[in-house]
Scaffold this motif. Structure first.
Motif, short mmCIF file in Angstrom:
data_model
loop_
_atom_site.label_atom_id
_atom_site.label_comp_id
_atom_site.label_asym_id
_atom_site.label_seq_id
_atom_site.Cartn_x
_atom_site.Cartn_y
_atom_site.Cartn_z
N GLY A 91 0.80 -1.10 0.03
CA GLY A 91 -0.15 -0.01 -0.16
C GLY A 91 0.93 1.12 -0.06
N LEU A 92 0.43 2.29 0.61
CA LEU A 92 1.10 3.50 0.89
C LEU A 92 2.18 3.55 2.02
CD1 LEU A 92 0.96 6.09 -0.87
CD2 LEU A 92 -0.53 7.17 0.98
N THR A 93 3.41 4.01 1.90
CA THR A 93 4.30 3.99 2.79
C THR A 93 4.87 5.44 3.01
OG1 THR A 93 6.17 3.53 1.50
CG2 THR A 93 5.14 1.76 2.46
N GLN A 94 5.43 5.77 4.33
CA GLN A 94 5.99 6.94 4.39
C GLN A 94 7.24 7.30 3.17
OE1 GLN A 94 5.21 9.42 7.01
NE2 GLN A 94 6.52 10.67 5.32
N LYS A 95 7.86 6.32 3.22
CA LYS A 95 8.92 6.37 2.01
C LYS A 95 8.56 6.85 0.59
CE LYS A 95 12.89 3.75 0.05
NZ LYS A 95 13.46 2.74 0.08
N GLU B 116 -4.89 6.68 -14.23
CA GLU B 116 -5.61 7.83 -14.91
C GLU B 116 -6.96 7.86 -14.96
OE1 GLU B 116 -4.16 7.66 -18.94
OE2 GLU B 116 -2.16 7.64 -18.71
N THR B 117 -7.74 6.82 -15.00
CA THR B 117 -9.20 6.65 -14.71
C THR B 117 -9.47 7.33 -13.41
OG1 THR B 117 -9.14 4.46 -14.09
CG2 THR B 117 -9.26 4.68 -16.21
N THR B 118 -8.77 7.03 -12.30
CA THR B 118 -9.40 7.59 -11.24
C THR B 118 -9.18 9.34 -11.04
OG1 THR B 118 -9.01 5.61 -10.06
CG2 THR B 118 -9.01 7.80 -8.75
N SER C 79 -15.37 8.10 -4.13
CA SER C 79 -14.08 7.13 -4.07
C SER C 79 -14.04 6.37 -5.20
CB SER C 79 -14.51 6.42 -2.82
OG SER C 79 -15.53 5.61 -2.82
N ASP C 80 -12.69 5.54 -5.20
CA ASP C 80 -12.36 4.76 -5.93
C ASP C 80 -11.32 3.87 -5.39
OD1 ASP C 80 -12.27 3.39 -8.31
OD2 ASP C 80 -11.37 4.78 -9.52
N THR C 81 -11.01 2.81 -5.80
CA THR C 81 -10.09 1.60 -5.18
C THR C 81 -9.35 0.81 -6.22
OG1 THR C 81 -11.49 1.41 -3.39
CG2 THR C 81 -9.66 -0.30 -3.71
N TRP C 82 -8.09 1.00 -6.07
CA TRP C 82 -7.12 0.10 -7.16
C TRP C 82 -5.86 -0.56 -6.23
CZ3 TRP C 82 -7.15 5.09 -6.05
CH2 TRP C 82 -5.87 5.87 -5.54
N ASP C 83 -5.51 -1.58 -6.84
CA ASP C 83 -4.33 -2.25 -6.22
C ASP C 83 -4.49 -2.45 -4.75
OD1 ASP C 83 -3.15 -2.55 -8.68
OD2 ASP C 83 -2.03 -0.90 -8.57
N SER C 84 -3.79 -1.83 -3.86
CA SER C 84 -3.91 -2.10 -2.41
C SER C 84 -4.23 -0.63 -1.74
CB SER C 84 -2.74 -2.42 -1.71
OG SER C 84 -1.77 -1.74 -2.04
N LEU C 85 -4.87 0.36 -2.76
CA LEU C 85 -5.14 1.88 -2.11
C LEU C 85 -6.60 2.26 -2.37
CD1 LEU C 85 -1.68 3.63 -3.59
CD2 LEU C 85 -2.38 2.93 -1.30
N LYS C 86 -6.86 3.28 -1.66
CA LYS C 86 -8.24 3.79 -1.85
C LYS C 86 -8.27 5.22 -1.91
CE LYS C 86 -12.81 4.22 0.20
NZ LYS C 86 -13.65 3.80 1.38
N ALA C 87 -9.03 5.95 -2.78
CA ALA C 87 -8.74 7.55 -2.62
C ALA C 87 -10.45 7.82 -2.76
CB ALA C 87 -8.48 8.08 -4.09
N GLY D 30 -11.47 24.15 -3.20
CA GLY D 30 -10.48 23.16 -4.14
C GLY D 30 -10.91 21.63 -4.07
N VAL D 31 -10.05 20.92 -4.54
CA VAL D 31 -10.00 19.66 -4.37
C VAL D 31 -9.41 18.99 -3.29
CG1 VAL D 31 -9.49 17.44 -5.61
CG2 VAL D 31 -9.87 19.31 -6.96
N ASN D 32 -10.04 18.24 -2.36
CA ASN D 32 -9.44 17.68 -1.16
C ASN D 32 -9.41 16.10 -1.50
OD1 ASN D 32 -9.21 19.96 0.51
ND2 ASN D 32 -11.58 20.04 0.04
N VAL D 33 -8.29 15.36 -1.32
CA VAL D 33 -8.01 14.05 -1.80
C VAL D 33 -7.58 13.34 -0.54
CG1 VAL D 33 -7.30 12.14 -3.28
CG2 VAL D 33 -7.90 14.71 -4.20
N VAL D 34 -7.88 12.19 -0.11
CA VAL D 34 -7.35 11.30 0.86
C VAL D 34 -7.15 9.99 0.12
CG1 VAL D 34 -7.63 10.10 2.95
CG2 VAL D 34 -8.68 12.47 2.70
N ILE D 35 -5.85 9.80 0.30
CA ILE D 35 -5.33 8.36 -0.25
C ILE D 35 -4.80 7.59 0.84
CG2 ILE D 35 -3.68 7.14 -2.01
CD1 ILE D 35 -3.56 9.96 -3.61
N GLU D 36 -5.22 6.35 1.07
CA GLU D 36 -4.91 5.39 1.89
C GLU D 36 -4.88 3.91 1.48
OE1 GLU D 36 -8.03 5.41 5.08
OE2 GLU D 36 -9.46 6.06 3.48
N GLY D 37 -4.18 3.10 2.45
CA GLY D 37 -3.88 1.83 1.77
C GLY D 37 -5.23 0.95 2.45
N VAL D 38 -5.54 -0.16 1.62
CA VAL D 38 -6.67 -0.69 1.89
C VAL D 38 -6.41 -2.16 2.55
CG1 VAL D 38 -8.63 -2.15 0.77
CG2 VAL D 38 -7.91 0.04 -0.22
#
Length: 157
Positions: A54-58, A114-116, A131-139, A148-156
């Protein structure tokens, strides 16, 4: 007549030889190795490490460096496993990045398809949070001209 305690005498060359089970040891080793490997992979996947990280600090740090986004354009959350991206709206008190190129760069660097991104671009104020989900992430995201636009991206999980 006395009962016979032994069977008939058979010459040794006539005795049937049992085949050696030379396959038994390698089979047991293979089963044990497969079990251990399966447990290790299963543990890595369920812990969110290794294969399905998923998403990491690195990854977030690399994206911030590559995109040179200003600090008002993002917030790292959940100990580096989530990020919030914000663009500046029309309201003069709104915070967020006014560098739209850095915003799109962040989406690309974080692996948002790109679709998201297209769904995000087509979101209107009256659509609410999407919202949308792909691989191991969700936005999840919302848009309003003032904020403006406010987006949260996190691991699933």
């Amino acid at each position: 007549m006395e009962p016979q305690t032994q069977g008939p005498m058979v010459p040794p060359e006539m005795l049937r030889q049992r085949p050696k089970k030379s396959w038994l040891l390698p089979a047991c080793i293979g089963i044990a190795a497969g079990t251990v490997l399966g447990l290790l992979i299963g543990s890595a996947v369920s812990d969110g490490g290794g294969i399905a990280s998923g998403l990491t600090q690195k990854k977030i740090d690399q994206a911030v460096e590559a995109c040179a986004i200003d600090s008002e354009g993002f917030t790292v959350m959940n100990d580096g496993s989530a990020i919030s991206l914000n663009t500046k709206g029309k309201d003069y008190t709104d915070t967020g990045t006014s560098n739209i190129f850095a915003y799109y760069c962040m989406l690309n660097e974080l692996g948002v398809p790109e679709t998201t991104q297209e769904k995000m671009d087509r979101t209107r104020a009256m659509d609410g949070t999407q919202s949308d989900t792909w691989d191991s992430l969700k936005a999840s995201w919302s848009y309003h001209p003032d904020s403006g636009v406010n987006v949260v991206i996190e691991g699933v999980n």
